[in-house]
Every structure is written in C-alpha cells, then in structure tokens.
Design a protein around this motif. Structure first.
Motif, PDB file in Angstrom:
ATOM      1  N   VAL A  36       0.855  -1.187   0.000  1.00  0.00           N
ATOM      2  CA  VAL A  36       0.000   0.000   0.000  1.00  0.00           C
ATOM      3  C   VAL A  36       0.891   1.237   0.000  1.00  0.00           C
ATOM      4  O   VAL A  36       1.437   1.639   1.025  1.00  0.00           O
ATOM      5  CB  VAL A  36      -0.940   0.021   1.226  1.00  0.00           C
ATOM      6  N   PHE A  37       1.062   1.826  -1.193  1.00  0.00           N
ATOM      7  CA  PHE A  37       1.813   3.078  -1.299  1.00  0.00           C
ATOM      8  C   PHE A  37       0.882   4.242  -0.974  1.00  0.00           C
ATOM      9  O   PHE A  37      -0.242   4.309  -1.481  1.00  0.00           O
ATOM     10  CB  PHE A  37       2.360   3.263  -2.719  1.00  0.00           C
ATOM     11  N   VAL A  38       1.371   5.168  -0.141  1.00  0.00           N
ATOM     12  CA  VAL A  38       0.575   6.341   0.225  1.00  0.00           C
ATOM     13  C   VAL A  38       1.292   7.582  -0.296  1.00  0.00           C
ATOM     14  O   VAL A  38       2.368   7.950   0.199  1.00  0.00           O
ATOM     15  CB  VAL A  38       0.383   6.449   1.752  1.00  0.00           C
ATOM     16  N   ASN A  39       0.714   8.197  -1.305  1.00  0.00           N
ATOM     17  CA  ASN A  39       1.280   9.426  -1.862  1.00  0.00           C
ATOM     18  C   ASN A  39       0.880  10.608  -0.990  1.00  0.00           C
ATOM     19  O   ASN A  39      -0.275  11.016  -0.966  1.00  0.00           O
ATOM     20  CB  ASN A  39       0.793   9.635  -3.299  1.00  0.00           C
ATOM     21  N   ALA A  77      -2.999   6.736   7.273  1.00  0.00           N
ATOM     22  CA  ALA A  77      -3.831   6.510   6.086  1.00  0.00           C
ATOM     23  C   ALA A  77      -3.569   5.116   5.527  1.00  0.00           C
ATOM     24  O   ALA A  77      -4.501   4.388   5.169  1.00  0.00           O
ATOM     25  CB  ALA A  77      -3.534   7.572   5.032  1.00  0.00           C
ATOM     26  N   GLY A  78      -2.291   4.726   5.472  1.00  0.00           N
ATOM     27  CA  GLY A  78      -1.947   3.392   4.992  1.00  0.00           C
ATOM     28  C   GLY A  78      -2.478   2.299   5.897  1.00  0.00           C
ATOM     29  O   GLY A  78      -2.984   1.268   5.428  1.00  0.00           O
ATOM     30  N   LEU A  79      -2.386   2.508   7.204  1.00  0.00           N
ATOM     31  CA  LEU A  79      -2.912   1.522   8.151  1.00  0.00           C
ATOM     32  C   LEU A  79      -4.418   1.345   7.968  1.00  0.00           C
ATOM     33  O   LEU A  79      -4.939   0.227   8.022  1.00  0.00           O
ATOM     34  CB  LEU A  79      -2.608   1.953   9.589  1.00  0.00           C
ATOM     35  N   VAL A  88       3.335  -4.228   7.990  1.00  0.00           N
ATOM     36  CA  VAL A  88       4.682  -3.665   8.131  1.00  0.00           C
ATOM     37  C   VAL A  88       4.653  -2.230   7.626  1.00  0.00           C
ATOM     38  O   VAL A  88       4.068  -1.952   6.573  1.00  0.00           O
ATOM     39  CB  VAL A  88       5.721  -4.476   7.333  1.00  0.00           C
ATOM     40  N   VAL A  89       5.249  -1.319   8.374  1.00  0.00           N
ATOM     41  CA  VAL A  89       5.416   0.067   7.939  1.00  0.00           C
ATOM     42  C   VAL A  89       6.893   0.283   7.638  1.00  0.00           C
ATOM     43  O   VAL A  89       7.752  -0.060   8.452  1.00  0.00           O
ATOM     44  CB  VAL A  89       4.951   1.059   9.023  1.00  0.00           C
ATOM     45  N   VAL A 162      -2.971  -2.711  15.165  1.00  0.00           N
ATOM     46  CA  VAL A 162      -3.356  -1.721  14.162  1.00  0.00           C
ATOM     47  C   VAL A 162      -4.721  -1.132  14.487  1.00  0.00           C
ATOM     48  O   VAL A 162      -4.926   0.096  14.434  1.00  0.00           O
ATOM     49  CB  VAL A 162      -3.361  -2.346  12.753  1.00  0.00           C
ATOM     50  N   ASN A 163      -5.673  -1.982  14.835  1.00  0.00           N
ATOM     51  CA  ASN A 163      -7.017  -1.501  15.157  1.00  0.00           C
ATOM     52  C   ASN A 163      -7.017  -0.586  16.379  1.00  0.00           C
ATOM     53  O   ASN A 163      -7.758   0.406  16.421  1.00  0.00           O
ATOM     54  CB  ASN A 163      -7.950  -2.690  15.383  1.00  0.00           C
TER      55      ASN A 163
END
Length: 310
Positions: A36-39, A77-79, A88-89, A162-163
């Motif tokens: 998941v790429f977050v621009n 946002a990615g999470l 994984v971040v 994460v939640n």
C-alpha cells in the motif's frame, strides 16, 4: 496476508524499484502480501509511478492524499487502508532493508504481535544530525518511560495493534511512540540503515526540528513541567537576593544595584516569555484537537488491477 504500508513524498525515482524489490522477496518466500503506497501530496510524478506499479504488480495498491499531511498522517492513512492480518510500515527509499520484512513476519508467525525494527547503525549522517537525534530520543525516552533510543517507523504490527492505533482519536499522533505504548507481545529485529539508491532525503534541519517539537508535545507534558522548574529557580533567586538586600540595608551598606536589577529583569523576562511560548504551543495543540479535523483526506485510490478510484 501481510500488508506493507509505504508512505511516499516526492519518491518518483524509487516507486518501481521499491515495488519490484519487496514483491520479489515476498514472492520468493511465498508470503501472501499487498503493498500500500501512500502518496503524501508529492509535487513530482510519484502518484503516476504508483499507478504504473499497480498495473505491473497485482499486489500493489495506491492511496493519494489530497495534500501533504505529513509522514505520521500518511502512515495512519496506509494503516486504515491495509487489509492484512499483520502490517509492516517502512520507508519508500529502501533504507529500511526489505529482507528484514521476512524475519519480522516469521516472528509474527511465532506469536509476537509487535516486532520493532531497531537500528544497529544510522548510516551516513552528519555528526550534528546524529547528536540531535540522540538528544531527541533520550529526552522522549525519559519523558515517556519508553526506551526509544534506537526507535524507527520500521516495524510489524498485528491487526489487533493496528485496530487499537486507528481507534486512538489523537490528531497529532506520534506513531513510533504509540506503537510501543499500546503494549502487546513484542520483540525486536536489528537492522543497519541502508544508503539511498536514488533521490534525496526529505528531512531538512528545519523539518527535523519541527518533527521533534510536534512529537514531544503530542506525547508528553514534560515541557510544561519545565516551566514550573524555571519558576522554582526564579523564586529561589528572588529569596536570596531579597535576603541580601535586607542585610545590606540593615548594616548600612546598601548599593544602587543597577547591574543586578538589569540582569534579574532580563533573566526573569526571558523565562516568562519562554514559559508563555511553551504554554501557548500546548494551547494551540488543544485547539487543533478540538477542531476535530481528519488526520488525512484521500482523494484517489489505485487497486491491484491498476484501476483508479476517486
């Protein structure tokens, strides 16, 4: 499934290489995954490159924020968009070694719920930068009772963790500290910071200072306690000078004391102004929280088939 959240700001040269490297490693290990790429409001062609990567790699998805909200917001946002049982971040510049993702994932399979990436070395950086980083992490560690000496954003989180993070309503959330604060069964994976293959660091000295101030004030009230400490010092100095002045008056040796008055006035005024500034900064943070604005706004998405969605 494993989700890999990758915040990206002006990382046009790195998107395809990062997607290719991570997908190749995880495919070799037969680990079901999504990227998941977050621009984060990039000014270059980062979003275009993410779209191309989504067409080329079915496991790649993209999220485009409406403007630059900052790395912390991009991470959250990615999470929120991730679908994996663990997440994984990591950074887009591959300074976080992708092969360590496999080691983290294996530890998650053993039952660990948070696997922290711990820096063994910080790579090439100036001595001033290294000193500033050590001071910041020492201060935040003392203030929060969480050892963040070698902390980084590179970590694996179980879906439960994460939640919990996503349900924390703070607008100015400090991901590195909160991911440790939530608890759960944790372990570490050591890594060496790698050199960039392309592009340049987005962390200027000004940006690092702003990052430090924002995260210190969002996670601890210790600076406000320093105001109280300054007040106690000023009270002590005032008592000593008052006793001295009374003694000189009694023995008839009182002097004009112009220099002493000027120094005392300058010192006390400086302390007062610094204290008001610290208090004002916390009030500004309270104002931002009360406003209730979202951490981020998503303007577009790219799924694994390369189909865009507004």
């Amino acid at each position: 499934m494993l989700s890999v959240v990758i915040p990206a700001y002006n990382e046009e040269p790195m998107i395809n290489k990062t997607a290719d490297t991570i997908c190749r490693i995880l495919n070799q290990e037969k680990i079901a995954h999504e990227l998941v790429f977050v621009n984060d409001g990039s000014k270059d062609q980062t979003w275009t490159e993410i779209g191309r990567a989504a067409k080329e790699y079915p496991s790649v998805r993209g999220v485009c924020l409406s403007k630059n909200f900052g790395k912390e917001s991009a991470i959250f946002a990615g999470l929120s968009e991730s679908k994996g049982d663990c997440v994984v971040v990591m950074d887009c510049d591959l300074q976080h070694p992708p092969e360590k993702i496999v080691e983290m994932y294996r530890k998650w399979e053993e039952g660990y719920e948070i696997i922290e990436g711990v820096k063994q070395s910080r790579g090439k950086e100036s001595r001033l930068h290294a000193l500033a980083a050590r001071c910041f992490y020492h201060f935040i560690s003392e203030a929060t009772d969480i050892d963040m000496t070698h902390a980084s954003d590179f970590k694996l989180l179980d879906r439960k963790a994460v939640n919990v993070l996503l349900n924390i309503p703070e607008k100015n959330a400090f991901f590195r500290a909160l991911s440790s604060w939530v608890g759960f069964r944790s372990t570490n994976v050591a890594y060496d910071v790698q050199e960039r293959d392309a592009g340049e660091s987005k962390w200027s000295t000004k940006a690092l200072i702003r990052y430090a101030i924002t995260n210190i004030t969002s996670f601890t009230t210790l600076p406000m306690q320093i105001v109280t400490f300054f007040g106690i010092i000023m009270l002590g100095m005032g008592v000593i000078l008052s006793i001295q002045a009374l003694y000189q008056k009694i023995v008839g040796a009182a002097l004009g004391g112009f220099t002493t008055v000027i120094i005392l006035q300058c010192f006390s005024s400086s302390v007062i102004m610094i204290s008001l500034g610290i208090i004002g900064y916390y009030i500004a943070k309270i104002f931002e929280e009360v406003q209730g604005r979202p951490r981020f706004i998503i303007s577009e998405r790219e799924d694994g088939n390369g189909d865009g969605e507004n």
